[in-house]
Design a protein around this motif. Structure first.
Motif, PDB file in Angstrom:
ATOM      1  N   THR A   1      43.345  44.441  49.310  1.00 19.67           N
ATOM      2  CA  THR A   1      43.084  45.869  49.162  1.00 19.67           C
ATOM      3  C   THR A   1      41.798  46.033  48.377  1.00 19.67           C
ATOM      4  O   THR A   1      41.620  45.417  47.326  1.00 19.67           O
ATOM      5  N   VAL A   2      40.917  46.861  48.920  1.00 20.35           N
ATOM      6  CA  VAL A   2      39.634  47.125  48.254  1.00 20.35           C
ATOM      7  C   VAL A   2      39.543  48.631  48.029  1.00 20.35           C
ATOM      8  O   VAL A   2      39.776  49.406  48.959  1.00 20.35           O
ATOM      9  N   VAL A   3      39.231  49.029  46.819  1.00 22.90           N
ATOM     10  CA  VAL A   3      39.102  50.460  46.531  1.00 22.90           C
ATOM     11  C   VAL A   3      37.731  50.745  45.930  1.00 22.90           C
ATOM     12  O   VAL A   3      37.125  49.886  45.282  1.00 22.90           O
ATOM     13  N   ILE A   4      37.276  51.966  46.176  1.00 20.54           N
ATOM     14  CA  ILE A   4      36.002  52.409  45.602  1.00 20.54           C
ATOM     15  C   ILE A   4      36.291  53.229  44.354  1.00 20.54           C
ATOM     16  O   ILE A   4      37.170  54.095  44.363  1.00 20.54           O
ATOM     17  N   ASP A   5      35.560  52.927  43.292  1.00 17.65           N
ATOM     18  CA  ASP A   5      35.643  53.703  42.051  1.00 17.65           C
ATOM     19  C   ASP A   5      34.289  54.369  41.811  1.00 17.65           C
ATOM     20  O   ASP A   5      33.292  53.984  42.427  1.00 17.65           O
ATOM     21  N   ASP A   6      34.267  55.341  40.876  1.00 17.84           N
ATOM     22  CA  ASP A   6      32.983  55.863  40.409  1.00 17.84           C
ATOM     23  C   ASP A   6      32.431  54.909  39.358  1.00 17.84           C
ATOM     24  O   ASP A   6      33.195  54.347  38.569  1.00 17.84           O
ATOM     25  N   VAL A   7      31.106  54.749  39.348  1.00 16.80           N
ATOM     26  CA  VAL A   7      30.496  53.997  38.254  1.00 16.80           C
ATOM     27  C   VAL A   7      30.767  54.756  36.952  1.00 16.80           C
ATOM     28  O   VAL A   7      30.590  55.974  36.893  1.00 16.80           O
ATOM     29  N   GLY A   8      31.229  54.045  35.943  1.00 18.94           N
ATOM     30  CA  GLY A   8      31.575  54.678  34.667  1.00 18.94           C
ATOM     31  C   GLY A   8      30.341  54.983  33.829  1.00 18.94           C
ATOM     32  O   GLY A   8      29.216  54.653  34.214  1.00 18.94           O
ATOM     33  N   PRO A   9      30.573  55.585  32.655  1.00 17.76           N
ATOM     34  CA  PRO A   9      29.461  55.978  31.780  1.00 17.76           C
ATOM     35  C   PRO A   9      28.602  54.796  31.334  1.00 17.76           C
ATOM     36  O   PRO A   9      27.425  54.967  31.014  1.00 17.76           O
ATOM     37  N   ASP A  10      29.189  53.585  31.317  1.00 24.72           N
ATOM     38  CA  ASP A  10      28.395  52.413  30.909  1.00 24.72           C
ATOM     39  C   ASP A  10      27.459  51.936  32.018  1.00 24.72           C
ATOM     40  O   ASP A  10      26.634  51.039  31.814  1.00 24.72           O
ATOM     41  N   GLY A  11      27.573  52.519  33.209  1.00 22.50           N
ATOM     42  CA  GLY A  11      26.645  52.198  34.295  1.00 22.50           C
ATOM     43  C   GLY A  11      26.902  50.860  34.967  1.00 22.50           C
ATOM     44  O   GLY A  11      26.089  50.403  35.773  1.00 22.50           O
ATOM     45  N   ASP A  12      28.029  50.232  34.660  1.00 23.07           N
ATOM     46  CA  ASP A  12      28.303  48.891  35.197  1.00 23.07           C
ATOM     47  C   ASP A  12      28.651  48.974  36.694  1.00 23.07           C
ATOM     48  O   ASP A  12      29.595  49.665  37.071  1.00 23.07           O
ATOM     49  N   ILE A  13      27.902  48.245  37.507  1.00 22.89           N
ATOM     50  CA  ILE A  13      28.126  48.268  38.957  1.00 22.89           C
ATOM     51  C   ILE A  13      28.884  47.032  39.450  1.00 22.89           C
ATOM     52  O   ILE A  13      29.101  46.880  40.654  1.00 22.89           O
ATOM     53  N   LYS A  14      29.264  46.160  38.518  1.00 25.30           N
ATOM     54  CA  LYS A  14      29.907  44.901  38.940  1.00 25.30           C
ATOM     55  C   LYS A  14      31.308  45.174  39.508  1.00 25.30           C
ATOM     56  O   LYS A  14      32.123  45.850  38.863  1.00 25.30           O
ATOM     57  N   TYR A  15      31.584  44.646  40.701  1.00 26.41           N
ATOM     58  CA  TYR A  15      32.937  44.764  41.244  1.00 26.41           C
ATOM     59  C   TYR A  15      33.862  43.835  40.459  1.00 26.41           C
ATOM     60  O   TYR A  15      33.421  42.877  39.844  1.00 26.41           O
ATOM     61  N   TRP A  16      35.156  44.141  40.512  1.00 26.23           N
ATOM     62  CA  TRP A  16      36.126  43.372  39.717  1.00 26.23           C
ATOM     63  C   TRP A  16      37.495  43.435  40.392  1.00 26.23           C
ATOM     64  O   TRP A  16      37.709  44.244  41.287  1.00 26.23           O
ATOM     65  N   ARG A  17      38.388  42.545  39.945  1.00 27.96           N
ATOM     66  CA  ARG A  17      39.755  42.523  40.484  1.00 27.96           C
ATOM     67  C   ARG A  17      40.745  42.830  39.383  1.00 27.96           C
ATOM     68  O   ARG A  17      40.633  42.255  38.296  1.00 27.96           O
ATOM     69  N   ASP A  18      41.724  43.691  39.679  1.00 28.70           N
ATOM     70  CA  ASP A  18      42.719  43.998  38.652  1.00 28.70           C
ATOM     71  C   ASP A  18      43.874  42.994  38.722  1.00 28.70           C
ATOM     72  O   ASP A  18      43.863  42.062  39.533  1.00 28.70           O
ATOM     73  N   SER A  19      44.878  43.205  37.870  1.00 29.25           N
ATOM     74  CA  SER A  19      45.957  42.219  37.760  1.00 29.25           C
ATOM     75  C   SER A  19      46.815  42.148  39.023  1.00 29.25           C
ATOM     76  O   SER A  19      47.549  41.176  39.231  1.00 29.25           O
ATOM     77  N   ASP A  20      46.726  43.189  39.879  1.00 33.08           N
ATOM     78  CA  ASP A  20      47.434  43.140  41.168  1.00 33.08           C
ATOM     79  C   ASP A  20      46.539  42.589  42.277  1.00 33.08           C
ATOM     80  O   ASP A  20      46.865  42.707  43.460  1.00 33.08           O
ATOM     81  N   SER A  21      45.383  42.050  41.872  1.00 29.96           N
ATOM     82  CA  SER A  21      44.455  41.461  42.836  1.00 29.96           C
ATOM     83  C   SER A  21      43.770  42.502  43.728  1.00 29.96           C
ATOM     84  O   SER A  21      43.239  42.163  44.789  1.00 29.96           O
ATOM     85  N   VAL A  22      43.841  43.772  43.302  1.00 26.11           N
ATOM     86  CA  VAL A  22      43.100  44.813  44.036  1.00 26.11           C
ATOM     87  C   VAL A  22      41.632  44.707  43.636  1.00 26.11           C
ATOM     88  O   VAL A  22      41.305  44.590  42.452  1.00 26.11           O
ATOM     89  N   HIS A  23      40.770  44.733  44.632  1.00 24.84           N
ATOM     90  CA  HIS A  23      39.326  44.568  44.402  1.00 24.84           C
ATOM     91  C   HIS A  23      38.701  45.959  44.217  1.00 24.84           C
ATOM     92  O   HIS A  23      38.838  46.830  45.089  1.00 24.84           O
ATOM     93  N   HIS A  24      38.025  46.176  43.099  1.00 29.57           N
ATOM     94  CA  HIS A  24      37.422  47.484  42.783  1.00 29.57           C
ATOM     95  C   HIS A  24      35.907  47.415  42.936  1.00 29.57           C
ATOM     96  O   HIS A  24      35.273  46.491  42.411  1.00 29.57           O
ATOM     97  N   VAL A  25      35.369  48.414  43.623  1.00 31.54           N
ATOM     98  CA  VAL A  25      33.907  48.447  43.847  1.00 31.54           C
ATOM     99  C   VAL A  25      33.356  49.771  43.300  1.00 31.54           C
ATOM    100  O   VAL A  25      33.577  50.833  43.889  1.00 31.54           O
TER     101      VAL A  25
END
Ligand SMILES: Cc1cc2nc3c(=O)[nH]c(=O)nc-3n(C[C@H](O)[C@H](O)[C@H](O)COP(=O)(O)O)c2cc1C
Length: 196
Positions: A159-183
């Motif tokens: 599962t891949v989901v799109i997030d908004d870039v947060g206030p820190d401006g970090d664009i790095k994708y990451w995986r949460d503890s359920d292995s969902v991939h966040h972009v």
């Protein structure tokens, strides 16, 4: 408006996938149909300098897989493990006997292919990180052909989901503890820098 919604929905669903149901095979004819979408796409000055190598044979796939870089931002993840690897690959080549440089043709071709793949229930990843000499040697690709991009394809198993870039401006994708991939994606207001 309906058409815009359809293309938006397809683009939203067309995420980069890196884990697959490896046991689900992809037919050679399916790969041909996908390359046909690239064939019909835009090409600078219509030179059409791109050529393709297709692989859906597990014995050939094992030659391609070790030449690819996977998810550079996921430092602890070396790429999909056996059983979750791509079922097929499309290698996009530039034919230097047609042109010496290929502009952005390969990006356009890659997007057409991946959008088509998504419509077929498949998904994939563009690989700019490729051990090109190693791959050329492994497959016996003639020096005339420059490897531009490799597309890995399969039936997505993540599962891949799109997030908004947060206030820190970090664009790095990451995986949460359920292995969902966040972009994280930048906002529209961030990227439209002028209204003339
Ligand atoms: C030109 C290009 C080259 C890429 N190369 C790689 C790569 O070598 N390895 C990889 O895992 N992902 C690669 N990607 C995928 C990007 O990491 C991915 O598009 C980005 O994280 C955004 O995710 P999204 O495609 O789901 O929007 C590439 C993408 C593009 C457009």
């Amino acid at each position: 408006m309906k058409e815009v919604q359809m293309i938006r929905d397809l683009i939203l669903r067309n995420r980069t996938y890196r884990r697959f149901y490896q046991e689900v095979a992809i037919e050679f004819e399916t790969l041909r149909e996908l390359v046909d979408l690239a064939r019909l796409s835009a090409s600078g000055a219509n030179w059409q300098p791109l050529k393709y190598i297709l692989s859906c044979d597990p014995q050939k796939n094992v030659l391609i897989f070790p030449c690819l870089g996977w998810a550079g931002h996921l430092k602890d993840w070396p790429g999909p493990s056996e059983g979750e690897r791509p079922s097929a690959y499309i290698i996009i080549l530039g034919d230097t006997e047609i042109r010496q440089s290929f502009g952005c043709d390969h990006g356009i071709a890659a997007q057409s292919i991946l959008l088509g793949a998504r419509e077929k229930g498949l998904g994939g990843c563009m690989h700019g990180s490729v051990k090109k000499d190693e791959l050329s040697r492994a497959l016996g690709i003639l020096p005339r052909y420059e490897i531009l991009l490799v597309l890995s394809l399969g039936k997505p198993k993540e599962t891949v989901v799109i997030d908004d870039v947060g206030p820190d401006g970090d664009i790095k994708y990451w995986r949460d503890s359920d292995s969902v991939h966040h972009v994280p994606k930048r906002s529209l207001d961030d990227i439209i820098i002028g209204q003339l």
